[in-house]
Write an enzyme that holds these catalytic residues in place. Structure first.
Site, PDB file in Angstrom:
ATOM      1  CE  LYS A  22      -1.381   1.938   3.743  1.00  0.00           C
ATOM      2  NZ  LYS A  22      -1.845   3.102   4.507  1.00  0.00           N
ATOM      3  CG  ASN A  23       2.574   2.651   3.538  1.00  0.00           C
ATOM      4  OD1 ASN A  23       1.478   3.200   3.440  1.00  0.00           O
ATOM      5  ND2 ASN A  23       3.039   2.191   4.687  1.00  0.00           N
ATOM      6  CB  CYS A 115      -3.920   6.740  11.412  1.00  0.00           C
ATOM      7  SG  CYS A 115      -4.576   5.250  10.653  1.00  0.00           S
ATOM      8  NE  ARG A 120       0.609  10.592  10.495  1.00  0.00           N
ATOM      9  CZ  ARG A 120       0.255   9.490   9.859  1.00  0.00           C
ATOM     10  NH1 ARG A 120       1.134   8.572   9.582  1.00  0.00           N
ATOM     11  NH2 ARG A 120      -1.001   9.299   9.496  1.00  0.00           N
ATOM     12  CG  ASP A 303       3.489   1.596   9.870  1.00  0.00           C
ATOM     13  OD1 ASP A 303       3.072   2.446  10.672  1.00  0.00           O
ATOM     14  OD2 ASP A 303       3.539   1.795   8.640  1.00  0.00           O
ATOM     15  NE  ARG A 395      -6.562   4.821   6.012  1.00  0.00           N
ATOM     16  CZ  ARG A 395      -5.458   5.137   6.698  1.00  0.00           C
ATOM     17  NH1 ARG A 395      -5.404   4.909   7.990  1.00  0.00           N
ATOM     18  NH2 ARG A 395      -4.426   5.683   6.082  1.00  0.00           N
TER      19      ARG A 395
END
Length: 419
Positions: A22-23, A115, A120, A303, A395
Site C-alpha cells: 500500500k505505502n 490515522c 504529522r 508500523d 485501509r
C-alpha cells in the site's frame, strides 16, 4: 460499520500470500500525474486507501480504471485541486501536491487527515517546495502552491520524512536542474518510487540512503510497473502466526526489508526459516521477552509496534517497547488491557509483562496498525473477541479475515449499526 468477530485459541497452519505494498502504491499512483499518456500499476492491493486515491485522481480529471491488482491512470484535463472531502480520509493524499505544482504550475490541496497517531505536519514538504521556487500560502485549510517552473536546489530535511521525501522527489523530477535531498527517508517504498521515476525518464540516484539526487527532466513518460510486496502486511502475518502458534508459510515476503523485526522475533524464541520467496514461521515453545525501540528504516518499524506488543504480552518476563517515531501510538494499549494484558506506560515506553491470559471481549480499533494488533490478540484470547470499527483495518490489509480463515482461524466479518 463493520466489525470482526474472532473465536480464539486455534493455532494457525497453512500458507498465506502477501499482497502488494500500500505505502508503495499510493505515491506511485500520484506519480501518474507527472506525465501524459496512460500508466499501469500491477500487483496493487485491493484496499480502501487505493480506492480513495483513485477517486481523488478521478475528481481532478484523470481517467482511472481501478480493478486491483491492476490500476490504470491517464491524466486528461486535470484540475490541480484536491478537495477536503477526500484528503481528510487519508494523509497520503498530500502526495499529489508535488506532482501538481511541478507539472501544472499550481496546486490547491487540503491539509491532510488519516490515522490520528500523533502530529504529522507537512512543514517539511512546504519548505522543500519553497526551496524549489514555489510560492506557498495557506487559506482556509488549503495549501496553495504556485511556480511557473520549479528549479533544482539542495534541500535539507530537519528530520527524515517518508511522504516529504516522496513529494519532493516527484516535484524534482520535473524541476530544471539537479535537486539534492539531504537527511532523506530510507524506506523501501522510497526506493520503489525511485525505480518508477527512473522508468519515466527521470534520473534518481541514492534512494535508500540519506542523500538522494534527482536530475529533473522537461517531460516524463508513462510507465508500467508491478508493486513490491507489503513488508508491514508480511510482518503482521509473521507475528500473528507466532502469537497463535502453529506452522505457517508466509509467501512473497521482502525479507531484506524486515531484518530488524525478524531478528527480534528470533530473539523472542520464534523459528523463522527462509523458504523460496517466503518465510516459514513456527512457534511451539514459550516466548521470551525482548525490548524494542521504534526508529525510521532500517530500524524497528513503528508500523509493527502494536502487533509486536501483543506477542510480548505472551512472553515470559517483562519487555520494554519504546515508541520514538510517533508520540501518540499507544492507543491500542487500553483495549489490550481490557482483554487482560498487563501493560504500564511511562512516557514513550510501554512496560509489558506476561499476561496470565487474554480474554475475548469487545474492543475498538483506533487506527490501522492498532486494528491489526487487536485481531492478533483475538486469535490468542480465550472466548470471543469483537473488534469494532475495522474500516481502519481495511485501509491497509487486503481481506484479512479471509486470509486468516484460510489458515484455520475462526473469524467472521459482521455489519453493525453504530449507535
Amino acid at each position: 460499520m463493520d466489525g470482526i468477530r474472532i473465536r480464539g485459541g486455534k493455532p494457525l497452519a497453512g500458507r498465506v500470500r502477501i499482497s502488494g505494498s500500500k505505502n508503495a502504491a499510493l505515491p506511485i499512483l500520484c506519480a501518474t500525474l507527472l506525465s501524459d499518456g496512460e500508466s499501469q500499476l500491477r500487483n496493487v492491493p485491493d484496499l480502501r486507501d487505493i480506492g480513495t486515491t483513485a477517486q481523488l485522481l478521478e475528481t481532478m480529471g484523470c481517467t482511472v480504471h481501478c480493478a486491483p491488482p491492476v490500476v490504470r491512470v491517464k491524466p486528461n484535463n486535470v484540475t490541480p485541486e484536491a478537495p477536503y472531502e477526500l484528503v481528510k480520509q487519508m494523509r497520503a493524499s498530500v502526495l499529489v501536491l508535488g506532482p501538481l505544482v511541478a507539472r501544472f504550475g499550481r496546486a490547491k490541496v487540503s491539509l491532510p487527515g488519516g490515522c490520528q497517531i500523533g502530529s504529522r505536519p507537512i512543514d517539511q514538504h512546504l519548505k522543500g517546495l519553497e526551496a524549489l521556487g514555489a510560492t506557498i500560502r495557506t487559506d482556509h485549510g488549503y495549501v496553495l502552491a504556485e511556480a511557473p517552473r520549479l528549479r533544482g536546489a539542495e534541500i535539507v530535511f530537519d528530520m527524515p520524512t517518508v511522504t516529504g521525501t516522496e513529494n519532493l522527489m516527484m516535484a524534482a523530477a520535473l524541476a530544471k536542474g539537479r535537486t539534492t535531498l539531504v537527511n532523506s527517508a530510507r524506506e523501501p517504498e522510497i526506493v520503489e518510487l525511485a525505480r518508477v521515476l527512473n522508468k519515466m525518464g527521470a534520473k534518481v540516484r541514492g534512494a535508500g540512503t540519506g542523500v538522494i539526487e534527482i536530475e529533473g527532466q522537461d517531460e516524463l513518460a508513462p510507465f508500467d510497473h508491478a508493486i513490491i510486496p507489503d513488508r508491514i502486511e508480511a510482518g503482521t502475518y509473521l507475528v500473528a502466526a507466532a502469537a497463535a502458534g502453529g506452522d505457517v508459510l508466509v509467501e512473497n515476503v521482502p525479507v531484506e526489508d524486515l531484518e530488524t523485526l525478524i531478528a527480534k522475533m528470533r530473539a523472542a524464541g520464534v523459528t523463522l526459516e527462509p523458504d523460496g520467496s517466503g518465510v516459514r514461521v513456527v512457534r511451539f515453545n514459550p516466548l521470551r521477552s525482548v525490548d524494542v525501540t521504534t526508529a525510521p528504516h532500517p530500524g524497528f518499524p513503528t508500523d509493527m509496534q502494536a502487533q509486536f506488543m501483543v506477542l510480548m504480552c505472551l512472553a515470559q518476563g517483562t519487555s520494554q517497547i519504546s515508541e520514538a517515531v510517533f508520540e501518540n501510538r499507544f492507543m491500542h494499549v487500553p483495549e489490550l488491557i481490557r482483554m487482560g494484558a498487563s501493560i504500564d506506560i511511562h512516557g514513550h515506553t510501554a512496560h509489558v509483562r506476561q499476561a496470565k491470559r487474554l480474554d475475548g471481549t469487545e474492543v475498538m480499533a483506533t487506527d490501522l496498525r492498532a486494528s491489526a494488533s487487536l485481531v492478533i490478540a483475538g486469535l490468542v484470547a480465550e472466548g470471543e473477541t469483537l473488534v469494532r470499527r475495522v474500516y481502519h483495518l481495511d485501509r491497509g490489509y487486503e481481506r484479512m479475515e479471509a486470509k486468516l480463515e484460510a489458515l484455520g482461524a475462526s473469524v467472521a466479518r459482521e455489519h453493525h449499526v453504530e449507535g
